[in-house]
Design an enzyme around this catalytic site. Structure first.
Site, short mmCIF file in Angstrom:
data_model
loop_
_atom_site.label_atom_id
_atom_site.label_comp_id
_atom_site.label_asym_id
_atom_site.label_seq_id
_atom_site.Cartn_x
_atom_site.Cartn_y
_atom_site.Cartn_z
N ARG A 72 0.67 -1.24 0.00
CA ARG A 72 0.04 0.04 -0.15
C ARG A 72 0.91 1.35 0.11
O ARG A 72 2.22 1.27 0.54
CB ARG A 72 -0.80 -0.01 1.47
CG ARG A 72 -2.06 -0.84 1.06
CD ARG A 72 -2.91 -0.74 2.22
NE ARG A 72 -2.19 -1.36 3.63
CZ ARG A 72 -1.67 -0.67 4.57
NH1 ARG A 72 -1.64 0.75 4.27
NH2 ARG A 72 -1.06 -1.08 5.45
N TYR A 200 -1.33 -3.70 -7.12
CA TYR A 200 -1.27 -4.47 -5.92
C TYR A 200 -2.07 -4.49 -4.89
O TYR A 200 -2.80 -3.50 -4.59
CB TYR A 200 0.11 -3.59 -5.30
CG TYR A 200 0.30 -4.78 -3.86
CD1 TYR A 200 1.03 -5.82 -4.15
CD2 TYR A 200 0.04 -4.13 -2.89
CE1 TYR A 200 1.41 -6.67 -3.04
CE2 TYR A 200 -0.07 -5.08 -1.86
CZ TYR A 200 0.63 -6.25 -1.78
OH TYR A 200 0.67 -7.12 -0.69
N LYS A 209 -9.50 -2.62 1.85
CA LYS A 209 -9.24 -1.49 2.64
C LYS A 209 -9.90 -0.34 2.28
O LYS A 209 -10.41 0.49 2.96
CB LYS A 209 -7.59 -0.94 2.76
CG LYS A 209 -6.83 -2.62 3.30
CD LYS A 209 -7.22 -2.52 4.83
CE LYS A 209 -6.84 -3.85 5.57
NZ LYS A 209 -5.59 -4.49 5.42
N HIS A 229 -10.43 -2.64 11.72
CA HIS A 229 -9.22 -3.57 11.28
C HIS A 229 -9.00 -4.22 12.41
O HIS A 229 -7.88 -4.47 13.00
CB HIS A 229 -8.04 -2.53 10.90
CG HIS A 229 -6.67 -3.27 10.24
ND1 HIS A 229 -5.80 -2.79 10.39
CD2 HIS A 229 -7.01 -4.13 9.36
CE1 HIS A 229 -4.97 -3.27 9.57
NE2 HIS A 229 -5.65 -4.54 8.88
N SER A 251 -0.98 -3.43 10.43
CA SER A 251 -0.54 -4.40 9.27
C SER A 251 0.73 -5.13 9.58
O SER A 251 1.53 -4.58 10.26
CB SER A 251 -0.36 -3.54 8.05
OG SER A 251 -1.67 -2.83 7.64
N CYS A 253 1.25 -7.51 11.85
CA CYS A 253 1.57 -7.35 13.42
C CYS A 253 0.73 -8.66 14.17
O CYS A 253 0.65 -8.70 14.98
CB CYS A 253 1.16 -6.27 14.07
SG CYS A 253 2.14 -4.80 13.77
N ASP A 280 -8.90 -9.80 9.30
CA ASP A 280 -8.54 -8.56 8.97
C ASP A 280 -9.50 -7.54 9.02
O ASP A 280 -9.15 -6.35 9.80
CB ASP A 280 -8.20 -8.56 7.43
CG ASP A 280 -7.22 -7.31 7.23
OD1 ASP A 280 -6.11 -7.24 8.03
OD2 ASP A 280 -7.27 -6.75 6.38
N ARG A 374 1.99 -12.06 -0.59
CA ARG A 374 0.92 -12.65 -0.12
C ARG A 374 0.47 -13.67 -0.68
O ARG A 374 0.83 -14.21 -1.80
CB ARG A 374 -0.18 -11.23 -0.11
CG ARG A 374 0.47 -9.99 0.54
CD ARG A 374 -0.58 -9.79 1.79
NE ARG A 374 0.08 -8.63 2.62
CZ ARG A 374 -0.35 -8.17 3.73
NH1 ARG A 374 -1.38 -8.93 4.16
NH2 ARG A 374 0.65 -7.34 4.28
P1 GTP Z 1 -2.01 -7.83 7.49
O1 GTP Z 1 -2.67 -8.98 6.74
O2 GTP Z 1 -1.06 -7.01 6.84
O3 GTP Z 1 -3.25 -7.07 7.98
O4 GTP Z 1 -1.19 -8.59 8.60
P2 GTP Z 1 -1.61 -9.37 9.90
O5 GTP Z 1 -1.70 -8.38 11.26
O6 GTP Z 1 -2.68 -10.20 9.87
O7 GTP Z 1 -0.42 -10.22 10.60
P3 GTP Z 1 0.18 -11.59 10.29
O8 GTP Z 1 -0.56 -12.68 11.21
O9 GTP Z 1 0.25 -12.11 8.73
O10 GTP Z 1 1.65 -11.69 11.07
C1 GTP Z 1 2.61 -10.74 10.38
C2 GTP Z 1 4.06 -11.15 11.00
O11 GTP Z 1 3.92 -11.26 12.20
C3 GTP Z 1 4.46 -12.56 10.45
O12 GTP Z 1 5.84 -12.67 9.83
C4 GTP Z 1 4.26 -13.46 11.76
O13 GTP Z 1 5.38 -14.49 11.81
C5 GTP Z 1 4.69 -12.40 12.91
N1 GTP Z 1 3.70 -12.85 14.08
C6 GTP Z 1 2.59 -13.15 14.06
N2 GTP Z 1 2.08 -13.50 15.46
C7 GTP Z 1 3.22 -13.40 16.07
C8 GTP Z 1 3.47 -13.62 17.57
O14 GTP Z 1 2.55 -13.88 18.44
N3 GTP Z 1 4.74 -13.49 18.01
C9 GTP Z 1 5.75 -13.01 17.07
N4 GTP Z 1 7.03 -12.79 17.47
N5 GTP Z 1 5.54 -12.86 15.65
C10 GTP Z 1 4.18 -12.88 15.40
C1 SPV Z 2 -2.68 -4.62 5.33
O1 SPV Z 2 -1.87 -4.05 4.99
O2 SPV Z 2 -3.27 -4.32 6.41
C2 SPV Z 2 -3.29 -5.60 4.68
C3 SPV Z 2 -2.80 -5.81 3.27
O3 SPV Z 2 -4.15 -6.35 5.11
S1 SPV Z 2 -3.51 -4.75 2.14
O4 SPV Z 2 -4.55 -5.60 1.57
O5 SPV Z 2 -2.69 -4.58 0.96
O6 SPV Z 2 -4.05 -3.63 2.67
MN MN Z 3 -4.67 -5.62 7.12
#
Ligand code: GTP
Ligand code: SPV
Ligand code: MN
Length: 593
Positions: A72, A200, A209, A229, A251, A253, A280, A374
């Site tokens: 983004r 993208y 979003k 979110h 994002s 996290c 999400d 992704r």
């Molecule tokens: P968006 O799709 O961008 O909104 O991201 P998201 O919030 O769904 O994040 P996602 O679950 O994909 O995690 C992103 C990164 O954080 C990955 O590299 C995970 O391995 C890491 N991660 C997730 N949960 C944990 C945790 O409990 N501890 C640690 N250390 N890392 C974590």
């Molecule tokens: C985020 O960045 O929080 C996502 C991926 O979930 S996107 O759809 O690119 O915003």
């Molecule tokens: Mn997201």
């Protein structure tokens, strides 16, 4: 070809936009299996998609974006509301008339020699009182096929819409993927989104979003609901009772990971289960019984690939085994499958990296997959998808959880004193930045409710809206509000908490607090657990009680300087921050001093 609807507002808008972009051909997406199959074939023939190993990854495809188009772009994202104050100090603002002129100039003749696809889609189960319709006009098959996974697409959406004008207009033009002419513009007062010069994810899958957060947050403000979110998960206890939690993290996290977590061994033995409703976005409304209910408006997962593996998130990995589109990961030439950093310890040696160059995972110093690569996977693939996923009435929410990446400051978990204090806790969220947006990674920035890049109106009005929603909830019906931090680090720069499945141990304390079953310690920032009340059965070797106490430590000096940062952030809002929150900040400072 049939236009699929007689809705005059749809037909007029489509006619106008087609007249602007001048495609060679127009295709209305009816969402049938045959139509989508033909489009996949066409995309493979043109090289837009690459078909993967049918035996190992049936109906799965790889796509590579342009190198300048991998995340983004917040600095090129605009809220085009009537005036700048409506957008607020945390959004980029553009005058709507000026924006239309600029964007229509870029979109003019943009589909010459190309095909226009008209995608009717529903955010939320078709016909649910929570759901809303959108129409995206795009010149990208990749967008069509991703939208067909991420949302409910097809004629049923038009049938449910009837002649109503309550639908979101979305115009996407790939143009030349020129980053200097890239704009992602939301017109909340016109229910309109225009996105140009990107191909993208979050920039072009306009249901996600742009609509489900930026436009929908504005709609929620006007119509008394919330678009957040947030993931939604259900925790089932050994008696078979399921309690639902919504959690907002910025994002990349950990939302997808938490939403699909596998309980630790000791919990599995006792009979605990976790069910994923969404990973999400949540749309939240007050239900007939006075509680808050949430739906997941999406139909698939657009998840971060790197770090996803059999141990960290087996449910996400399983979700990607069929009907999935991978974007910007490694292509393994040996068996025509995909790979990314953190999938396993055996990177392919005969491979192609995300930029399309030959890549040897054993020798190359560069990463093979983009850090924000992704997968787009259908929600039905998820082994732990909730039986309530399609429930048009949503699920009742027991707790809201906020969180972010904070190496030092925030404790593992704490609870807000009450609803309004919880809004304050959400508003002071901050996190180290990730690869999900372009720009520097690892810098702490304030990200209230994980909505900084996604709130479609003035953040101060948004906080007031949260306070107003709370005021309509009777005592005992309002979800309790918490903050978590899985990312605290020790002096060796290592994560202190094991995270992932073990996060259920923290959710357990959260649900016990909701049930009035767990005690807490009152501190200046909120209620903290007694270390003994976080269940460590099975990880005692990894996490000692003293380690846990260190993760629960609240350092007054650090928090006082944090309070200065919060005050500076609030000051940007020119006195618009709700009095309740200003009072919570003053109280925090007084207690810390
Ligand atoms: P968006 O799709 O961008 O909104 O991201 P998201 O919030 O769904 O994040 P996602 O679950 O994909 O995690 C992103 C990164 O954080 C990955 O590299 C995970 O391995 C890491 N991660 C997730 N949960 C944990 C945790 O409990 N501890 C640690 N250390 N890392 C974590
Ligand atoms: C985020 O960045 O929080 C996502 C991926 O979930 S996107 O759809 O690119 O915003
Ligand atoms: Mn997201």
């Amino acid at each position: 070809m049939s236009k699929l609807t007689t809705n005059p507002t749809v037909l007029q808008w489509i006619d106008e936009k087609l007249d602007l972009v001048k495609p060679d051909k127009v295709v209305w997406i009816d969402g049938t299996t045959e139509q989508l199959k033909a489009l996949r074939q066409e995309a493979c023939a043109s090289g837009e998609l690459l078909k993967l190993n049918e035996e190992l990854l049936p109906d799965c495809y790889l796509h590579r974006t342009a190198e300048n188009d991998v995340a983004r772009v917040e600095h090129r994202t605009f809220i085009c509301a009537e005036n700048a104050e409506l957008a607020g100090p945390t959004n980029n603002w553009m005058d709507p008339a000026e924006a239309y002129e600029l964007l229509y100039g870029i979109a003019k003749n943009a589909y010459k020699g190309r095909t226009a696809y008209v995608i009717p889609y529903s955010m939320g189960p078709v016909g649910s009182p929570f759901s809303k319709a959108g129409v995206e006009l795009t010149d990208s098959i990749y967008v069509v096929l991703n939208m067909a996974i991420m949302t409910r697409v097809g004629k049923a959406v038009f049938d449910a819409l009837g002649d109503s004008d309550d639908w979101v207009r979305g115009l996407h033009c790939r143009c030349d993927i020129d980053e200097k002419k890239r704009y992602i513009c939301q017109f909340p007062q016109d229910n309109t989104i225009i996105s140009v010069n990107s191909g993208y994810g979050g920039n072009v899958l306009l249901g996600k979003k742009c609509f489900a957060l930026r436009i929908a947050s504005y709609q929620g403000w006007k119509e008394s609901w919330l678009a957040e979110h947030m993931l939604i998960l259900g925790v089932e206890n050994p008696r078979g009772e399921v309690k639902y939690i919504c959690a907002a993290f910025p994002s990349a996290c950990g939302k997808t990971n938490l939403a699909m977590l596998i309980p630790p061994e000791s919990y599995l033995k006792k009979g605990y289960k976790v069910w994923c409703v969404g990973d999400d976005i949540s749309w939240i409304r007050k239900g007939p019984d006075g509680r808050l209910y949430a739906i997941n408006p999406e139909n698939g997962f657009f998840g971060v690939a790197p770090g996803t593996n059999e141990k960290s998130n087996p449910n996400a990995l399983a979700s990607t085994k069929k009907g999935t589109i991978f974007t910007n990961v490694v292509l393994n030439n040996q068996n025509n499958t995909v790979w990314w950093e953190g999938l396993d310890k055996n990177p392919p040696t005969d491979a192609v990296d995300w930029k399309g160059r030959p890549w040897n995972g054993m020798e190359s110093a560069e990463k093979g997959a983009h850090p924000n690569s992704r997968f787009t996977a259908p929600a039905v693939n998820c082994p732990c998808i909730s039986s309530e996923f399609e429930n048009p009435a949503g699920v009742p929410i027991s707790a809201f959880v906020f969180g972010g990446r904070r190496a030092k400051l925030a404790p593992l978990v704490y609870q807000a004193f009450d609803w309004n204090h919880g809004v304050f806790v959400g508003s002071i969220m901050a996190s180290e930045t990730t690869a999900a947006a372009s720009g520097a990674v690892g810098v702490v920035r304030r990200d209230p409710m994980a909505m900084l890049p996604f709130c479609g109106y003035n953040m101060a009005d948004y906080w007031q809206h949260w306070i107003d929603i709370g005021a309509t909830l009777n005592d005992g019906k309002a979800p309790k509000i918490f903050n978590v931090n899985w990312f605290r680090k020790n002096d060796d720069d290592a994560f202190m908490w094991p995270g992932f499945g073990d996060n259920l141990r923290v959710l357990q304390w959260i649900l016990d607090r909701c049930d009035g079953k767990a005690d807490a310690v009152e501190t200046p920032i909120g209620f903290l657990p007694h270390a003994e009340d976080i269940d460590l059965e099975g990880i005692e070797d990894e996490v000692s009680l003293d380690d846990l106490r260190a993760m629960l430590d609240v350092d007054p000096a650090l928090w006082l300087s944090e309070a200065d940062g919060i005050a500076a952030f609030y000051a940007k809002f020119d006195g618009k921050v709700p009095g309740e929150m200003q009072a919570a900040l003053d109280a925090l400072r007084a207690k810390l001093a």
